[in-house]
Design an enzyme around this catalytic site. Structure first.
Site, PDB file in Angstrom:
ATOM      1  N   HIS A   1      56.021 -26.513  13.721  1.00  0.00           N
ATOM      2  CA  HIS A   1      56.957 -25.549  13.141  1.00  0.00           C
ATOM      3  C   HIS A   1      58.217 -26.263  12.644  1.00  0.00           C
ATOM      4  CE1 HIS A   1      58.562 -21.122  13.737  1.00  0.00           C
ATOM      5  NE2 HIS A   1      58.543 -21.481  12.480  1.00  0.00           N
TER       6      HIS A   1
ATOM      7  N   HIS B   1      54.913 -25.889  18.416  1.00  0.00           N
ATOM      8  CA  HIS B   1      56.353 -25.815  18.145  1.00  0.00           C
ATOM      9  C   HIS B   1      56.793 -26.996  17.277  1.00  0.00           C
ATOM     10  CE1 HIS B   1      57.397 -22.485  20.724  1.00  0.00           C
ATOM     11  NE2 HIS B   1      56.955 -23.074  21.826  1.00  0.00           N
TER      12      HIS B   1
ATOM     13  N   HIS C   1      49.955 -26.299  22.785  1.00  0.00           N
ATOM     14  CA  HIS C   1      50.994 -25.282  22.596  1.00  0.00           C
ATOM     15  C   HIS C   1      52.309 -25.909  22.157  1.00  0.00           C
ATOM     16  CE1 HIS C   1      53.268 -21.542  23.693  1.00  0.00           C
ATOM     17  NE2 HIS C   1      54.235 -22.431  23.893  1.00  0.00           N
ATOM     18  N   GLU C   2      52.766 -26.896  22.901  1.00  0.00           N
ATOM     19  CA  GLU C   2      54.070 -27.482  22.574  1.00  0.00           C
ATOM     20  C   GLU C   2      54.042 -28.190  21.224  1.00  0.00           C
ATOM     21  OE1 GLU C   2      56.661 -26.646  24.055  1.00  0.00           O
ATOM     22  OE2 GLU C   2      55.689 -25.701  25.778  1.00  0.00           O
TER      23      GLU C   2
END
Length: 651
Positions: free
Chosen positions: A437, A434, A430-431
């Site tokens: 992104h 980011h 998940h992290e």
């Protein structure tokens, strides 16, 4: 700050009509060095912490807020952006200029002088309060840490025992074993401790944080003042409450749109969690010979029932989930397959010895930046997991990025492997979503690069990236026994994939209680905010009952007093964004696994990755994020996939 103020002051003295060259570019770049300095500073505050960093953060945060106010509240800047927005600009520059204009409007630049002065005073005080609340929550995790005896540790692995001993040694505690409290209500050890009384004591300590039993960590009075000030600021800006103000500046647009997503989910969630409670109570009675089923039993019982139902042995699974393998052969492998990225571990030093640094390059060798991994818990470090950019690349700004991921894994004894739980594996994916992104951002202007998107869009790419944790090909690469190198047995892999939706009632119940608790606080007018800390708990209880999903055995993911996300972490009235983004995520996962799949690869291919990169990851906030999503799927979001994922409608 002084440098940026000087640059902006000179720009506002120019009498010619504003252009990209004489206004937008120098304005965009005026705070570049400040942003880097501030990012480094906040890295130390959140990842190292301690009394000295807390003191300086408390001193600087209000000054940073006052600095931002001085820029964006200035009516002259507002007028310059109004003029610039009327010029003939390329689409990306025009959108960026409109975003600056909107920020001026939402900062109060259009108010009269008296109202601007009041708003600046409010913002300064809110910055002080947010910093204080965040620091008290971190301190409560230490002060309310739970001591354990050797006899209470049955069920824990040798690695977990060593981690608790290490936490005790790192503090002034005389205890042999100490569990500092992690940020969410549910604590990782609740899954492992055999001793029911020890579990109950741990959950009770988690729930009592910051509730006034210790004056030094009591956040209630500060939270009430902060909520009252947020309501007042929203009224000055023309909104009925803070939640309406936040929604207007988000992808959702209105509170009605938020409610339209959340409301249909409440009754099915309530039914599901009630059914799960009944099932687990029967399981506990049969397997544990225990007549009572309590809140502190839930996670352990659920995971044992899941293990039986799907033949998953969490204790046997952990040796296959070693941190370096998860990262380099899992997280990075998926990113290579999708985007062609290469990761090279370096000898560079981070801000503490635990930080590992990787160099990231494109397939053609183009340097994208450095990735810093800070995965271990330590006294003073903020709880939970997060990503932040120290340097964010853009065409007009920095040429490469420096991006951090933080988790809070208990550090093993020297020489021992770092073995993860399944939740920690998914958090790592998940992290890094980011981080992607940020690294894959390809926009012109710094202010709209990377994760500088609306709060209810920022979690979308990271949630999508979680799907690769369970992908059979990716799993076969990283899920290998740390001693033998044996691949995780196929039956375990299939069980992990099949079990994804198990316990969805519990997960949705605790999350949506927190979502609606956040909305309840921030939909209050100034006059409606409770008057004193004595009224705090009653308001929370009433708000939880009103959610329709309150269950006596399922506490909210965060109780108000330690709800760091919304009272210190930038998610005020925006915690709904996790659910909002999951609707985008579930829809996108269905696209990957169906439309974008090639020869049974479930979407793990460069064509699919490049489309997500081109339409979403690279675009930052250089266009309306809803347009980016529609460009990827060819339509607006359909929440059906989310409802199916959690068993809220027929599959």
């Amino acid at each position: 700050m002084e440098h940026q103020r000087g640059v902006v002051a000179s720009l506002l003295e120019v009498t010619d009509a504003p252009t990209v060259d004489n206004f937008l570019r120098p304005f965009e770049l005026s705070g570049a060095q400040l942003e880097v300095e501030a990012s480094i500073f906040y890295t130390y505050c959140s990842s190292i912490g301690g009394a000295e960093w807390d003191r300086v953060e408390a001193e600087l945060s209000p000054k940073m807020t006052a600095h931002e106010d001085a820029l964006y509240m200035d009516p002259r800047l507002y007028r310059r952006f109004e003029q610039l927005c009327q010029a003939d600009l390329d689409p990306e520059t025009a959108y960026t200029a409109r975003e600056h204009l909107k920020r001026c409007q939402q900062s109060g630049a259009g108010l009269d002088e008296a109202a601007r002065g009041e708003l600046a005073t409010i913002n300064n005080r809110m910055a002080e309060l947010s910093t204080e609340i965040g620091q008290r929550i971190v301190q409560a995790g230490l002060d309310d840490a739970v001591e354990f005896t050797e006899a209470e540790l049955n069920g824990l692995s040798a690695s977990q025992r060593e981690g608790l001993a290490g936490e005790a040694a790192a503090t002034d505690s005389s205890a042999a074993y100490l569990a500092t409290l992690r940020l969410p209500t549910q604590q990782p050890l609740l899954d492992n401790l055999d001793d029911a009384a020890a579990r109950a004591r741990l959950l009770d300590a988690s729930l009592r944080r910051c509730d006034g039993h210790d004056a030094a960590t009591d956040t209630r009075e500060s939270i009430l003042e902060l909520v009252r000030l947020r309501a007042r600021a929203a009224k000055l800006l023309g909104y009925p409450n803070h939640a309406a103000y936040v929604a207007a500046n988000s992808s959702a647009g209105t509170l009605e749109n938020i409610d339209a997503l959340l409301s249909p989910m409440m009754a099915p969630i309530a039914r599901n969690v009630a059914a799960e409670a009944e099932e687990l109570a029967a399981f506990v009675k049969e397997r544990w010979a225990k007549d009572s089923f309590t809140a502190s039993d839930w996670v352990r019982a659920q995971n044992q029932a899941r293990a039986e139902k799907f033949s998953i042995d969490d204790e046997a699974l952990t040796p296959y989930l070693e941190l370096d393998n998860v990262l380099e052969k899992g997280v990075f492998y998926a990113a290579n397959k999708l985007y062609g990225l290469t990761f090279t571990r370096t000898e560079e030093h981070g801000y503490t010895d635990d930080v590992v640094v990787w160099k990231i390059t494109e397939e053609d060798g183009t340097f994208l930046g450095y990735f810093l991994g800070d995965y271990y818990a330590r006294p003073g470090k903020r709880g939970g997991a997060w990503m932040h950019a120290i340097v964010q690349k853009s065409a007009e700004g920095a040429p490469a990025s420096v991006i951090c991921n933080n988790l809070n894994i208990t550090k093993p004894a020297p020489g021992e492997p770092t073995l993860l739980s399944w939740d920690e594996v998914e958090t790592a994916f998940h992290e890094f979503g980011h981080a992607l992104h940020g690294f894959l951002s390809d926009v012109r202007w710094p202010s709209v690069a990377g994760t500088n998107v609306p709060r209810d869009f920022v979690e979308y790419p990271s949630q999508v990236n979680e799907i690769w944790a369970r992908h059979p090909e990716v799993l076969s690469r990283y899920a290998r026994h740390y001693q033998t190198g044996e691949v995780l047995p196929a039956a375990q892999t299939e069980a992990l994939v099949a079990s994804r939706g198990y316990g969805a009632g519990f997960r949705m119940c605790e999350i949506e209680q927190a979502v609606l608790l956040d909305q309840a606080w921030h939909r209050l007018s100034e006059a409606e905010v409770p008057a004193s800390p004595a009224d705090f708990e009653a308001f929370e209880e009433k708000a939880l009952r009103a959610t329709g999903v309150q269950h006596e055995l399922v506490p909210p993911r965060y109780r108000s007093a330690y709800f760091n996300h919304v009272f210190s972490g930038g998610y005020s009235a925006g915690y709904y964004s996790y659910t909002w983004c999951e609707a985008l995520d579930a829809d996108t996962v269905a696209w990957f696994q169906n439309d974008a799949a090639r020869e049974g690869d479930l979407g793990l291919n460069r064509e699919a990755g490049e489309k997500l990169r081109r339409e979403v990851l690279s675009r930052g906030n250089s266009r309306d994020p809803k347009e980016s999503f529609a460009a990827l799927l060819g339509r607006d979001v359909d929440a059906t996939a989310l409802l199916k994922r959690h068993g809220l409608v027929e599959a």
